[in-house]
Design a protein around this motif. Structure first.
Motif, PDB file in Angstrom:
ATOM      1  N   SER A  76       0.848  -1.192   0.000  1.00  0.00           N
ATOM      2  CA  SER A  76       0.000   0.000   0.000  1.00  0.00           C
ATOM      3  C   SER A  76       0.880   1.237   0.000  1.00  0.00           C
ATOM      4  O   SER A  76       1.882   1.306   0.731  1.00  0.00           O
ATOM      5  CB  SER A  76      -0.923   0.005   1.216  1.00  0.00           C
ATOM      6  OG  SER A  76      -1.669   1.209   1.264  1.00  0.00           O
ATOM      7  N   SER A  78      -0.150   4.029   1.033  1.00  0.00           N
ATOM      8  CA  SER A  78      -0.580   4.824   2.179  1.00  0.00           C
ATOM      9  C   SER A  78      -0.765   3.876   3.356  1.00  0.00           C
ATOM     10  O   SER A  78      -1.846   3.321   3.562  1.00  0.00           O
ATOM     11  CB  SER A  78      -1.872   5.584   1.870  1.00  0.00           C
ATOM     12  OG  SER A  78      -2.324   6.289   3.009  1.00  0.00           O
ATOM     13  N   ASP A 317      -3.935   1.099   3.427  1.00  0.00           N
ATOM     14  CA  ASP A 317      -5.153   1.596   2.800  1.00  0.00           C
ATOM     15  C   ASP A 317      -5.404   0.787   1.533  1.00  0.00           C
ATOM     16  O   ASP A 317      -4.634   0.878   0.571  1.00  0.00           O
ATOM     17  CB  ASP A 317      -4.996   3.082   2.467  1.00  0.00           C
ATOM     18  CG  ASP A 317      -6.286   3.694   1.936  1.00  0.00           C
ATOM     19  OD1 ASP A 317      -7.273   2.944   1.781  1.00  0.00           O
ATOM     20  OD2 ASP A 317      -6.299   4.904   1.678  1.00  0.00           O
ATOM     21  N   PRO A 318      -6.457  -0.028   1.481  1.00  0.00           N
ATOM     22  CA  PRO A 318      -6.665  -0.895   0.314  1.00  0.00           C
ATOM     23  C   PRO A 318      -7.015  -0.134  -0.954  1.00  0.00           C
ATOM     24  O   PRO A 318      -6.989  -0.712  -2.036  1.00  0.00           O
ATOM     25  CB  PRO A 318      -7.803  -1.809   0.766  1.00  0.00           C
ATOM     26  CG  PRO A 318      -8.518  -1.039   1.816  1.00  0.00           C
ATOM     27  CD  PRO A 318      -7.496  -0.212   2.511  1.00  0.00           C
ATOM     28  N   THR A 319      -7.341   1.137  -0.854  1.00  0.00           N
ATOM     29  CA  THR A 319      -7.697   1.910  -2.048  1.00  0.00           C
ATOM     30  C   THR A 319      -6.479   2.543  -2.710  1.00  0.00           C
ATOM     31  O   THR A 319      -6.602   3.106  -3.794  1.00  0.00           O
ATOM     32  CB  THR A 319      -8.702   3.012  -1.680  1.00  0.00           C
ATOM     33  OG1 THR A 319      -8.092   3.923  -0.741  1.00  0.00           O
ATOM     34  CG2 THR A 319      -9.955   2.411  -1.057  1.00  0.00           C
ATOM     35  N   GLN A 320      -5.313   2.472  -2.052  1.00  0.00           N
ATOM     36  CA  GLN A 320      -4.090   3.053  -2.617  1.00  0.00           C
ATOM     37  C   GLN A 320      -2.995   1.992  -2.553  1.00  0.00           C
ATOM     38  O   GLN A 320      -2.251   1.909  -1.577  1.00  0.00           O
ATOM     39  CB  GLN A 320      -3.673   4.311  -1.849  1.00  0.00           C
ATOM     40  CG  GLN A 320      -4.712   5.410  -1.861  1.00  0.00           C
ATOM     41  CD  GLN A 320      -4.243   6.655  -1.129  1.00  0.00           C
ATOM     42  OE1 GLN A 320      -3.045   6.908  -0.999  1.00  0.00           O
ATOM     43  NE2 GLN A 320      -5.188   7.446  -0.656  1.00  0.00           N
ATOM     44  N   ASP A 382       2.190   2.771  -9.225  1.00  0.00           N
ATOM     45  CA  ASP A 382       0.833   2.910  -8.696  1.00  0.00           C
ATOM     46  C   ASP A 382      -0.113   1.997  -9.460  1.00  0.00           C
ATOM     47  O   ASP A 382      -0.087   1.942 -10.697  1.00  0.00           O
ATOM     48  CB  ASP A 382       0.357   4.359  -8.803  1.00  0.00           C
ATOM     49  CG  ASP A 382       0.952   5.235  -7.711  1.00  0.00           C
ATOM     50  OD1 ASP A 382       1.335   4.682  -6.662  1.00  0.00           O
ATOM     51  OD2 ASP A 382       1.042   6.453  -7.911  1.00  0.00           O
ATOM     52  N   ASN A 385      -7.065   1.825  -9.880  1.00  0.00           N
ATOM     53  CA  ASN A 385      -8.314   1.143  -9.487  1.00  0.00           C
ATOM     54  C   ASN A 385      -8.036  -0.270  -8.959  1.00  0.00           C
ATOM     55  O   ASN A 385      -8.440  -1.281  -9.549  1.00  0.00           O
ATOM     56  CB  ASN A 385      -9.283   1.071 -10.672  1.00  0.00           C
ATOM     57  CG  ASN A 385      -9.626   2.438 -11.217  1.00  0.00           C
ATOM     58  OD1 ASN A 385      -9.797   3.392 -10.454  1.00  0.00           O
ATOM     59  ND2 ASN A 385      -9.705   2.557 -12.538  1.00  0.00           N
ATOM     60  N   PRO A 386      -7.322  -0.377  -7.850  1.00  0.00           N
ATOM     61  CA  PRO A 386      -6.996  -1.722  -7.331  1.00  0.00           C
ATOM     62  C   PRO A 386      -8.242  -2.429  -6.820  1.00  0.00           C
ATOM     63  O   PRO A 386      -9.065  -1.828  -6.123  1.00  0.00           O
ATOM     64  CB  PRO A 386      -6.017  -1.417  -6.194  1.00  0.00           C
ATOM     65  CG  PRO A 386      -6.349  -0.029  -5.754  1.00  0.00           C
ATOM     66  CD  PRO A 386      -6.792   0.701  -6.985  1.00  0.00           C
ATOM     67  N   PRO A 387      -8.416  -3.709  -7.121  1.00  0.00           N
ATOM     68  CA  PRO A 387      -9.568  -4.460  -6.605  1.00  0.00           C
ATOM     69  C   PRO A 387      -9.324  -4.895  -5.158  1.00  0.00           C
ATOM     70  O   PRO A 387      -8.199  -4.863  -4.660  1.00  0.00           O
ATOM     71  CB  PRO A 387      -9.645  -5.668  -7.542  1.00  0.00           C
ATOM     72  CG  PRO A 387      -8.231  -5.875  -7.988  1.00  0.00           C
ATOM     73  CD  PRO A 387      -7.604  -4.504  -8.057  1.00  0.00           C
ATOM     74  N   GLU A 388     -10.383  -5.329  -4.508  1.00  0.00           N
ATOM     75  CA  GLU A 388     -10.268  -5.753  -3.117  1.00  0.00           C
ATOM     76  C   GLU A 388      -9.608  -7.111  -2.985  1.00  0.00           C
ATOM     77  O   GLU A 388      -9.210  -7.502  -1.885  1.00  0.00           O
ATOM     78  CB  GLU A 388     -11.653  -5.788  -2.468  1.00  0.00           C
ATOM     79  CG  GLU A 388     -12.322  -4.422  -2.376  1.00  0.00           C
ATOM     80  CD  GLU A 388     -13.675  -4.499  -1.703  1.00  0.00           C
ATOM     81  OE1 GLU A 388     -14.097  -5.635  -1.361  1.00  0.00           O
ATOM     82  OE2 GLU A 388     -14.307  -3.450  -1.504  1.00  0.00           O
ATOM     83  N   ARG A 391      -3.840  -8.245  -2.063  1.00  0.00           N
ATOM     84  CA  ARG A 391      -3.447  -7.984  -0.693  1.00  0.00           C
ATOM     85  C   ARG A 391      -1.956  -7.634  -0.633  1.00  0.00           C
ATOM     86  O   ARG A 391      -1.188  -7.950  -1.543  1.00  0.00           O
ATOM     87  CB  ARG A 391      -3.723  -9.199   0.196  1.00  0.00           C
ATOM     88  CG  ARG A 391      -5.198  -9.552   0.293  1.00  0.00           C
ATOM     89  CD  ARG A 391      -5.431 -10.642   1.314  1.00  0.00           C
ATOM     90  NE  ARG A 391      -6.844 -10.968   1.424  1.00  0.00           N
ATOM     91  CZ  ARG A 391      -7.341 -11.849   2.294  1.00  0.00           C
ATOM     92  NH1 ARG A 391      -6.518 -12.486   3.107  1.00  0.00           N
ATOM     93  NH2 ARG A 391      -8.631 -12.078   2.342  1.00  0.00           N
TER      94      ARG A 391
END
Length: 597
Positions: A76, A78, A317-320, A382, A385-388, A391
């Motif tokens: 991540s 962040s 932060d899973p969105t970054q 970077d 749009n990383p998926p959930e 990990r």
């Protein structure tokens, strides 16, 4: 007339003619055999090639992607790091009593780590005692200040005024006594004039007047001393006592403040022994892995010792999300920020992500024990749009698109052969006809190479060149001319000689440079010797400028003293280790050896 018998050649002459003819025939046979072998070799090279073993492919035009392929690790960009805020006591650090399991999803305020606080609780009790002692000292110091101020006031309003009044009373009595004595003296003087009193009474009255004056003057003197000196002295003493008491009070108050701060810090350290999540997220332990490979250097677990400000838990932060990969130094110059990247995750089949180069480090990563000579640079990418499903810690394969060409002339990279710093290709012009071409290449990837000059579209090139190098007509490789390096060596020697010639004294002279070399140039000689040569015990040379042996038993050459002469290579005496140079090595004027390649 005499008739001579016919002359017939002797047998030895006939044998010599037969030997020459036989040798000539043998030479012709040898030449014929060699010519046949060369012709057969030429036919086998040019016309007898087995084309079934050739791997060929025509040169084509099309889209070309210059790609740098590398593996990296997903992380991540962040991360919220939870660090140890407990100050280390000595060098041992603080032990972990409990830590939440890695991968646990936590909410804000949830307990993450608990550290050992037993030593801190013991320090807390000691700090409380120190605070109580400091408070007692402050109370005593305040009382001392107040006593000093009261003592000053007591003197000014009590002791001083009492002493002043007493002296004034004595002065009044002394004035009264003086007045009585003066009146009695005047009366006695009148009676003595009338003859009623004798002279002895007159002397007694005069003495009484003088005594009364002395008492009055003594009282006046004591009053002046009290008002002008004693009062000032006592005020200075009292002010000093007050200031000393206040200073002692300030010291005790500062000590109390420090003890209270220490007590508060200890309480805060005890509170920091329990760490809570500052935000929601998935727990990732901040394990530290060795750059040499193998096991981790530090694992976050119960019983591990941690130091102050050491990260223990990360909440990514899973969105970054980003990918960190290390690029070899041979390809790092191709990577720039902003380049598009295609990302695939082997652990999730079929998942392809897009990314962009975010940062390219300018300094190499620390080398490991097993790859100390390999330099790699970290590149951060970077993920858009990383998926959930991805990990932190997953392995990712990245393809950095360095250059994308729409209509590029290209061929397989196996069809290019490097020779003497240039690139060559073998073009098949016919079934048994081949041509060696020098080509200029452009961008490359793992399979293809673009061609700028040397071949044309549609021409067929041979790919398995290693197996058919005999078909290539490669030019001879010219050796590298390193003669310019000798000039550098001469310049350095001249500078060293000039530096050593300066402080020495000696007239111009030209002396022998040793038994195995020519005479030295003009200069001051060796240690004042006018002949410029070395001491008698130096054999076949001596020292170069700077004190290094260039001749003697290690080789020939002349001796160069600090004042003049020029060292040249020469053959050493029989039994020397190596001819010329320093410690048996080649001299600076000897040309380098090259094998042409």
């Amino acid at each position: 007339m005499m008739i001579h018998p016919p002359h017939h050649p002797s047998r030895p002459a006939r044998l010599r003619r037969g030997g020459v003819f036989g040798a000539l025939v043998a030479c012709l046979l040898v030449v014929g055999v060699l010519g046949a072998i060369g012709y057969a070799y030429f036919l086998d090279k040019r016309e007898g090639v087995d084309t079934s073993n050739l791997i060929v492919q025509p040169i084509s035009r099309g889209s070309f992607d210059h790609i740098v392929l590398e593996q990296g690790e997903i992380d991540s960009s962040s991360n919220i790091e939870v660090e140890c805020k407990v100050q280390s006591r000595g060098t041992s650090g603080v032990s972990i009593l409990w830590v939440v399991d890695e991968g646990t999803r936590v909410e804000k305020g949830d307990k993450l780590v608990e550290l050992d606080s037993s030593q801190l609780e013991q320090e807390l009790n000691e700090d409380k005692i120190e605070v109580i002692t400091a408070e007692a000292n402050v109370t005593t110091a305040k009382a001392a200040v107040e006593q000093a101020e009261i003592a000053k006031q007591e003197y000014l309003e009590g002791v001083y005024k009492t002493e002043e009044r007493a002296i004034l009373s004595e002065m009044a009595v002394a004035e009264q006594e003086l007045r009585k004595a003066q009146l009695a003296l005047e009366s006695t003087e009148r009676l003595v004039a009338k003859g009623l009193v004798n002279s002895l009474q007159l002397e007694a009255d005069r003495f009484a007047v003088a005594n009364a004056k002395n008492k009055l003057e003594d009282a006046e003197g004591r009053l002046k001393v009290l008002q002008n000196l004693t009062r000032k002295k006592m005020l200075v003493q009292f002010e000093s006592d007050i200031e000393a008491a206040k200073a002692q009070l300030a010291a005790f108050e500062s000590e109390l403040l420090e003890e209270r701060i220490t007590l508060d810090e200890t309480k805060e350290q005890i509170e920091n022994c329990v760490m809570y999540a500052p935000a929601a997220g998935v727990v990732v332990h901040a394990n530290k892995y060795s750059s040499r490979g193998g096991n981790a250097e530090f694992v976050v677990e119960a019983g591990a010792t941690v130091r102050e400000r050491q990260p223990l838990v990360r909440l990514p932060d899973p969105t970054q999300m980003q990918v960190k990969c290390n690029i070899n130094e041979s390809r790092i110059t191709l990577i720039e920020s902003g380049m598009p990247v295609k990302i695939s995750v082997p652990s999730i089949p079929g998942l392809t992500l897009n990314g962009r180069v975010k940062k390219v480090n300018r300094y190499a990563e620390p080398s490991s024990f097993f790859s100390s000579s390999i330099k790699e640079y970290a590149v951060f990418i970077d993920i858009l749009n990383p998926p959930e499903t991805i990990r932190t810690g997953m392995t990712a394969e990245v393809q950095v698109f360095v250059e994308q060409l729409d209509n590029a002339l290209q061929m397989p990279i196996q069809g290019v052969y490097e020779h003497g710093g240039n690139m060559y290709a073998l073009v098949q012009e016919g079934p048994q006809s081949f041509s060696t071409r020098e080509v200029t290449i452009g961008a490359t990837n793992d399979t293809m190479v673009t061609i700028k000059k040397g071949v044309e579209e549609g021409e067929v090139v041979v790919l398995n060149l290693r197996e058919h190098l005999n078909l290539m007509d490669l030019p001879e490789v010219e050796g590298v001319d390193n003669s310019g390096m000798r000039e550098i060596s001469k310049v350095d020697e001249m500078r060293q000689a000039d530096a050593q010639r300066g402080p020495r004294e000696g007239g111009p002279g030209e002396g022998p440079g040793g038994p195995d070399g020519p005479r030295g140039g003009p200069g001051g000689g060796w240690d004042g010797r006018s002949d410029g040569g070395p001491p008698p015990d130096m054999r076949g040379g001596g020292e170069r400028a700077g004190g290094e042996r260039s001749g003697g038993e290690y080789g020939g050459g002349e001796f160069r003293g600090p004042g003049g002469g020029q060292r040249r290579p020469g053959g050493g005496p029989p039994g020397s280790r190596r001819p010329g140079g320093r410690e048996g090595g080649p001299g600076p004027d000897s040309a380098p050896q090259s094998d042409g390649g």
